[in-house]
Design an enzyme around this catalytic site. Structure first.
Site, PDB file in Angstrom:
ATOM      1  N   TRP A 139       0.837  -1.200  -0.342  1.00 56.81           N
ATOM      2  CA  TRP A 139      -0.332   0.216   0.273  1.00 56.81           C
ATOM      3  C   TRP A 139       0.990   1.277   0.163  1.00 56.81           C
ATOM      4  CZ3 TRP A 139       0.048   4.175   3.347  1.00 56.81           C
ATOM      5  CH2 TRP A 139      -1.556   4.632   2.817  1.00 56.81           C
ATOM      6  N   HIS A 140       1.650   1.605   0.544  1.00 56.91           N
ATOM      7  CA  HIS A 140       2.930   2.082   0.557  1.00 56.91           C
ATOM      8  C   HIS A 140       4.170   2.797  -0.478  1.00 56.91           C
ATOM      9  CE1 HIS A 140       2.151   1.721   5.283  1.00 56.91           C
ATOM     10  NE2 HIS A 140       2.329   3.031   5.341  1.00 56.91           N
ATOM     11  N   GLY A 141       3.837   2.004  -1.573  1.00 61.03           N
ATOM     12  CA  GLY A 141       4.125   1.998  -2.678  1.00 61.03           C
ATOM     13  C   GLY A 141       4.656   1.084  -3.792  1.00 61.03           C
TER      14      GLY A 141
END
Length: 478
Positions: free
Chosen positions: A325-327
């Site tokens: 989700w963060h990248g």
């Protein structure tokens, strides 16, 4: 438009005055002003992405209505699939397409197939992961019959686009925020003053702690091959302080700004660096995201029920998804996987809920056992942050290898000077206020009036005297 920018200092007072004075007698006008202000706020980042935000709002608003009106489970499921698939498709293409294309080409080249992937030259819309998750939770909650669909489009649009949380959270739930939007707000002086204090503390975290740390962190990580192990260790420590000051500072400013408008947002941080194990850390760090994955992914997968193998599987799925989700980088996935490994012994030994209450509640100092556990948890968390901050897996391996060298026992080549003193003061204030929603919520509340306000003015002075160079909020890229 950053919370700590002159443009926001002009924008918010105008919104505040119009909101409370021009529309104080009408709920419709209150919400309409919030919607206009939120769209303007988002448009200041890049007006071209307003269409995407409005499309996402419209998609989930109408699919929510269709799910609520449907009489057959199969029809409800079709509309749920439409919402989830379209939302995740936009998120996948804009955020992850280039990552998957590059990874696929790398795999094929390892099999002696030369492929030149077609990359998309797109700018990632700010906050897309946050407002996408707002909409998804709303539609899923309607499908699960936890809530009824909202028929007022303006109210729903405000829920998704409310500007304090729009670009970096917290990730709100319709069950919590929509009822507040649906009722008229009246100005509450105590709530507003509480909001101002939280904004002030959030600014201190961001401007004084995070932005100053960022200067050294960028220098050390960008040239890690030239620095000693002790300097690299210092860089890792400073990044731990930077990301906490940056993200929790944003959350404090978001919650405080919302309070000034008569709205209470979900708490996103609860002193995570005072955690006694990694499970407690994840209950206290980015709470809205952790709870979102718990409620909408982990529990539907079976949670901690079922066989040991299923529990391990579910744990890894959650942490890997959180990392992803963060990248779009293997470093985030590796970071998530490493945290799953840290968490696993607690799960297997059924000790993952040993520490629910805040540490040393009602006491000035922790016990030696708790102090040791706090330090140990901070060390392994900082170790994981190295992978999170690194440009690539190879960079992370090189950085960690550089720490564990003979130069670890030398004097760091970079000396942050007064920054370490500021961090020490910051940690002490956070510790003293750890039983409150934010550190200075009640700190000094019973002091003489002159001393209490002198303390607040010292924080304001520190914002000007010790402010670092303005840095983008880290979580805007997610």
């Amino acid at each position: 438009m950053l919370f700590n920018s002159p443009s926001f200092a002009l924008f918010f007072p105008v919104v505040f005055v119009i909101y409370w004075f021009a529309s104080r007698k009408s709920l419709i006008f209150q919400n309409l002003i919030l919607l206009i202000a939120s769209l303007y706020f988002y448009g200041c980042w890049d007006y071209r992405f307003l269409f995407l935000l409005l499309f996402s709002i419209g998609l989930d608003y109408f699919t929510g209505l269709y799910i609520g009106q449907a009489t057959k489970v199969s029809t409800k499921k079709i509309w749920l699939i439409v919402s989830v698939s379209v939302n995740l498709s936009f998120l996948g293409v804009l955020k992850y397409y280039n990552f998957f294309a590059d990874s696929f080409a790398t795999v094929l080249s390892g099999l002696n197939f030369n492929v030149t992937p077609a990359f998309l030259n797109l700018v990632l819309p700010v906050g897309i992961s946050f407002y996408t998750f707002h909409g998804l939770s709303y539609v899923i909650d309607i499908y699960k019959e936890r809530i009824k669909p909202e028929r007022n489009f303006i109210d729903y649009a405000v829920f998704v686009s409310f500007f304090p949380l729009l670009v970096a959270g917290p990730i709100e739930r319709a069950t919590h925020l929509l009822p507040q939007i649906q009722r008229k707000r009246k100005f509450d002086y105590n709530q507003a003053m509480d909001g101002l204090r939280q904004v002030l503390w959030g600014l201190f975290k961001k401007v004084v702690i995070a932005d100053n740390c960022a200067e050294y962190v960028n220098l050390i990580f960008d040239h890690s091959d030239t620095y000693s192990g002790s300097t690299l260790l210092l860089g890792a420590f400073l990044f731990s302080m930077q990301i906490y000051g940056d993200f929790s500072g944003y959350s404090d400013m978001a919650l405080g700004t919302a309070r000034l408008l008569g709205i209470e947002l979900l708490r996103n941080f609860a002193y995570p660096y005072f955690s006694r194990d990694i499970a407690e850390f994840w209950r206290r760090w980015h709470i809205s995201l952790s709870s979102w994955f718990r409620d909408y992914v982990y529990f539907p997968l079976g949670g901690s029920r079922g066989s040991l193998g299923l529990q391990v599987r579910n744990t890894f799925i959650i942490f890997l998804l959180s990392g992803f989700w963060h990248g779009a980088n293997w470093t985030f996935i590796a970071w998530g996987g490493l945290n799953a490994i840290f968490f696993l012994p607690l799960l297997l030994s059924n000790n993952n809920r040993n520490h629910i209450e805040i540490v040393a509640k009602g006491q000035v100092l922790p016990s030696l056992g708790d102090f040791f556990r706090i330090v140990t948890t901070f060390i392994i968390t900082t170790f994981a942050w190295i992978i999170f901050r690194a440009e690539s897996i190879n960079h992370a391996i090189s950085y960690i290898g550089g720490i564990f060298s003979t130069s670890l026992f030398t004097v760091p080549q970079i000396k942050p000077g007064y920054l370490l003193t500021l961090i020490a003061v910051f940690i002490c204030i956070e510790w003293l206020g750890r039983e409150e929603p934010y550190a200075i919520a009640r700190l000094g509340y019973k002091w003489p009036r002159i001393i209490k306000y002198a303390f607040y003015y010292l924080i304001v002075i520190a914002l000007f005297v010790f402010a670092g160079d303005q840095q983008q909020f880290i979580y805007f890229q997610f």
